[in-house]
Design an enzyme around this catalytic site. Sequence first.
Site, PDB file in Angstrom:
ATOM      1  CB  CYS A 193      54.341  32.606  38.059  1.00 21.06           C
ATOM      2  SG  CYS A 193      55.040  33.984  37.140  1.00 21.06           S
ATOM      3  CB  CYS A 223      56.895  32.254  35.266  1.00 26.16           C
ATOM      4  SG  CYS A 223      56.798  33.492  36.538  1.00 26.16           S
ATOM      5  CG  ASP A 224      55.476  28.441  35.166  1.00 25.95           C
ATOM      6  OD1 ASP A 224      56.655  28.582  34.767  1.00 25.95           O
ATOM      7  OD2 ASP A 224      55.174  28.280  36.351  1.00 25.95           O
TER       8      ASP A 224
END
Length: 302
Positions: free
Chosen positions: A129, A132-133
């Site tokens: 992701c 997200c990261d």
Amino acid sequence: MEKYDVVIIGAGPAGLTAAIYASRANLEVLIIEAAVNGGKLSKTYEIENYPGIESISGLELAEQLTKHGQKFGAKLISGEVKKIEDKKVVLSDGREFEAGALIIATGTKERTLDLPRADEFTGRGISYCAVCDGFFYRNKEIAIIGGGNSALEEALYLASLAAKVTIIIRRDVFRADASVIDRVKANEKIEIITKHVPNALVIEDDRISGLQIRNVDTDETMVVPCKGIFPYIGADPCTDFVDPAILDDKGYIIANNDMSTAIEGIYAAGDCIRKDLRQVVTACNDGAIAANSIIKYLKEKA
Ligand code: NAP
């Protein structure tokens, strides 16, 4: 046991669109989501091919769809479907729901990197992701595996944060749309390595420091220095609980033009069905058609 006119399994664009259409027709609708509302959209940095909206973050569209899906009275719950018995849905926690008709809209799940110790480093060096990261890798080097739309679109996002992004593809052609390929090729922070596949993680001091890749023609290996690895190597349908009688050889649900399947009262929509084009807009299309077909089906049965 709670009873609904329609039980929709999956709260991605297909399931939520079906919920809008079915509940606007005054049907009692339950949506069951096993993971994140909005589906894969919520992990996507930007959507720029949803007609009428030139650009929107995946998370924002996911949130709006989730709200819209419930606007006309559909109920949304969290739960994992274990099996379907006739038109009864059984969740892994034991809850059961009876439906007049069902829509399976469970989408797909990303394939994971098949390398020794990959599981151990997922979440600390390997991520599925970018949105997200990606922040954890700002000003660092990143490797992306895959040449589809997901890999290239997320590469563009990651290049805005990282010092350098290396895309590794196993052939010498991409699968992604031409416009995305052009943008990737024009991005000075992105390097493309063709005809290589991942071979091993390079680990130093218990952290990923690189990815060893192998040339598919010569078997020679080289190391791409990187702190983060983002595999985008495709996805498989989330249909483990579905009767194999309605699945193709890859596990996708075989749906007719009206989204019905070979099992009466069971419909399917979105990325989990066998089809050529997997997009938010085609998932919404399927969801609307499935709901409309069910409206007719339930009327005929009444
Ligand atoms: P995809 O289109 O299936 O691409 C997967 C990529 O990973 C391909 O380059 C494939 O190589 C490579 N690959 C597969 N297995 C591999 C392995 N074991 N080792 C190395 N490389 C491997 O997957 P996706 O990008 O996740 O897209 C999935 C679907 O969603 C597609 O239909 C896509 O169009 C759609 N999507 C659309 C959008 C959009 O329209 N904005 C955005 C994201 C996704 P080969 O080409 O050699 O097989």
